[in-house]
Design a protein around this motif. Structure first.
Motif, PDB file in Angstrom:
ATOM      1  N   ILE A   1       0.469  -1.129  -0.007  1.00 15.46           N
ATOM      2  CA  ILE A   1      -0.308  -0.166   0.340  1.00 15.46           C
ATOM      3  C   ILE A   1       1.237   1.209  -0.005  1.00 15.46           C
ATOM      4  O   ILE A   1       2.052   1.204   0.714  1.00 15.46           O
ATOM      5  CB  ILE A   1      -0.798   0.125   0.993  1.00 15.46           C
ATOM      6  CG1 ILE A   1      -1.872  -1.538   1.155  1.00 15.46           C
ATOM      7  CG2 ILE A   1      -1.636   1.577   1.800  1.00 15.46           C
ATOM      8  CD1 ILE A   1      -2.671  -1.033   0.021  1.00 15.46           C
ATOM      9  N   PRO A   2       0.628   1.853  -0.776  1.00 15.55           N
ATOM     10  CA  PRO A   2       1.183   3.198  -0.568  1.00 15.55           C
ATOM     11  C   PRO A   2       0.627   4.481   0.600  1.00 15.55           C
ATOM     12  O   PRO A   2       0.319   4.344   0.803  1.00 15.55           O
ATOM     13  CB  PRO A   2       1.128   4.099  -2.025  1.00 15.55           C
ATOM     14  CG  PRO A   2      -0.539   3.846  -2.585  1.00 15.55           C
ATOM     15  CD  PRO A   2      -0.391   2.049  -1.791  1.00 15.55           C
ATOM     16  N   GLN A   3       2.037   5.328   0.798  1.00 16.24           N
ATOM     17  CA  GLN A   3       1.571   6.576   1.890  1.00 16.24           C
ATOM     18  C   GLN A   3       0.683   7.047   1.936  1.00 16.24           C
ATOM     19  O   GLN A   3       0.467   7.435   0.278  1.00 16.24           O
ATOM     20  CB  GLN A   3       2.725   6.942   1.929  1.00 16.24           C
ATOM     21  CG  GLN A   3       4.337   5.987   2.163  1.00 16.24           C
ATOM     22  CD  GLN A   3       5.635   6.739   2.705  1.00 16.24           C
ATOM     23  OE1 GLN A   3       5.864   8.056   2.450  1.00 16.24           O
ATOM     24  NE2 GLN A   3       6.837   5.659   2.914  1.00 16.24           N
ATOM     25  N   GLY A   4       0.112   6.918   1.841  1.00 20.56           N
ATOM     26  CA  GLY A   4      -1.107   8.095   2.122  1.00 20.56           C
ATOM     27  C   GLY A   4      -2.497   7.321   1.513  1.00 20.56           C
ATOM     28  O   GLY A   4      -4.088   7.870   1.764  1.00 20.56           O
ATOM     29  N   CYS A   5      -2.441   6.167   1.552  1.00 20.04           N
ATOM     30  CA  CYS A   5      -3.550   5.440   0.379  1.00 20.04           C
ATOM     31  C   CYS A   5      -4.550   4.987   1.996  1.00 20.04           C
ATOM     32  O   CYS A   5      -4.285   4.908   3.427  1.00 20.04           O
ATOM     33  CB  CYS A   5      -3.246   4.260  -0.013  1.00 20.04           C
ATOM     34  SG  CYS A   5      -4.844   2.602  -0.476  1.00 20.04           S
ATOM     35  N   GLU A   6      -5.792   4.880   1.554  1.00 13.48           N
ATOM     36  CA  GLU A   6      -6.637   4.932   2.661  1.00 13.48           C
ATOM     37  C   GLU A   6      -8.185   4.033   2.087  1.00 13.48           C
ATOM     38  O   GLU A   6      -8.651   3.197   2.841  1.00 13.48           O
ATOM     39  CB  GLU A   6      -7.632   6.662   2.917  1.00 13.48           C
ATOM     40  CG  GLU A   6      -7.189   7.773   3.610  1.00 13.48           C
ATOM     41  CD  GLU A   6      -7.615   9.225   3.326  1.00 13.48           C
ATOM     42  OE1 GLU A   6      -6.693   9.566   4.073  1.00 13.48           O
ATOM     43  OE2 GLU A   6      -8.445   8.634   2.458  1.00 13.48           O
ATOM     44  N   ALA A   7      -7.735   4.049   1.102  1.00 11.46           N
ATOM     45  CA  ALA A   7      -8.740   2.644   0.783  1.00 11.46           C
ATOM     46  C   ALA A   7      -8.207   1.647  -0.468  1.00 11.46           C
ATOM     47  O   ALA A   7      -7.558   2.691  -1.533  1.00 11.46           O
ATOM     48  CB  ALA A   7     -10.019   2.880   0.178  1.00 11.46           C
ATOM     49  N   ILE A   8      -8.630   0.840  -0.817  1.00 13.63           N
ATOM     50  CA  ILE A   8      -8.272   0.232  -1.970  1.00 13.63           C
ATOM     51  C   ILE A   8      -9.870  -0.148  -3.267  1.00 13.63           C
ATOM     52  O   ILE A   8     -10.815  -0.168  -2.123  1.00 13.63           O
ATOM     53  CB  ILE A   8      -8.146  -1.169  -2.145  1.00 13.63           C
ATOM     54  CG1 ILE A   8      -6.383  -0.982  -1.776  1.00 13.63           C
ATOM     55  CG2 ILE A   8      -7.892  -2.165  -3.756  1.00 13.63           C
ATOM     56  CD1 ILE A   8      -5.477  -0.494  -1.871  1.00 13.63           C
TER      57      ILE A   8
END
Length: 188
Positions: A96-103
């Motif tokens: 998961i990339p930094q700052g990602c909150e959901a997929i």
């Protein structure tokens, strides 16, 4: 003195305690009994990762059309950061990339070239598997005395364990005695 089968089994289990052990490769561990507990050496998953093929997004971008900035594949090691007004294509198992909150799963978006239109509602943490969600480092995986089956072997392999300490298999001898017993070639 004759005893029944149940009494004989009880006597065997009472007096036949395993004492010797051996180390075997995990693939030879099926139906063997562990003579020591096994502890997790690392957490699984070992990092936050995507549970779906889709897009890494921020919740506040729900309903927006964003530009796709890059693609993250499972096994990629680069540290990637979310950029405002952009989303990132991500594959199952990818970090998961930094700052990602959901997929957001690929089936829930509309793609036109490098523009991606997101659904109107996005749930925080959706489709993100968190580090240690399945197994925590230091957690007891298998107890002493566990008889190993296929699912135990795959669990051991997931921890990078190649060999295990098991009890030696018992040696069994059968004998019969009595005048009524004859060899197959003897006259009855």
């Amino acid at each position: 003195m004759a005893i029944n089968v149940e009494e004989a089994l009880k006597a065997i289990y009472t007096f036949a305690t395993p004492t010797q052990s051996e180390i075997v490769p995990i693939e030879n561990g099926i139906h063997r009994v562990l003579c020591e507990s096994v502890t997790a050496t690392h957490s699984l998953p070992s990092f936050d990762n995507s549970a779906m093929d889709g897009y890494a997004v921020r919740v506040e971008d729900a309903g927006k059309t964003l530009k796709q900035s890059c693609v993250i594949f499972a096994g990629d090691g680069a540290e990637i950061r979310m950029v405002e007004d952009q989303c990132i294509r991500i594959m199952t198992g990818a970090k998961i990339p930094q700052g990602c909150e959901a997929i957001v799963p690929i089936e829930e978006v509309s793609v036109n070239g490098d523009s991606v239109t997101l659904p109107g509602s996005i749930r925080a943490s959706a489709h993100i598997r968190l580090k240690g969600e399945d197994i925590q480092s230091g957690m007891e995986l298998l107890k002493l005395g566990t008889m190993l089956h296929a699912h135990h072997i795959s669990l051991l392999a997931s921890q990078g364990i190649t060999h295990i300490k098991v009890y030696r298999r018992p040696r069994v001898a059968l004998f019969s005695s009595g005048n009524e017993l004859k060899m197959h070639y003897e006259e009855l």
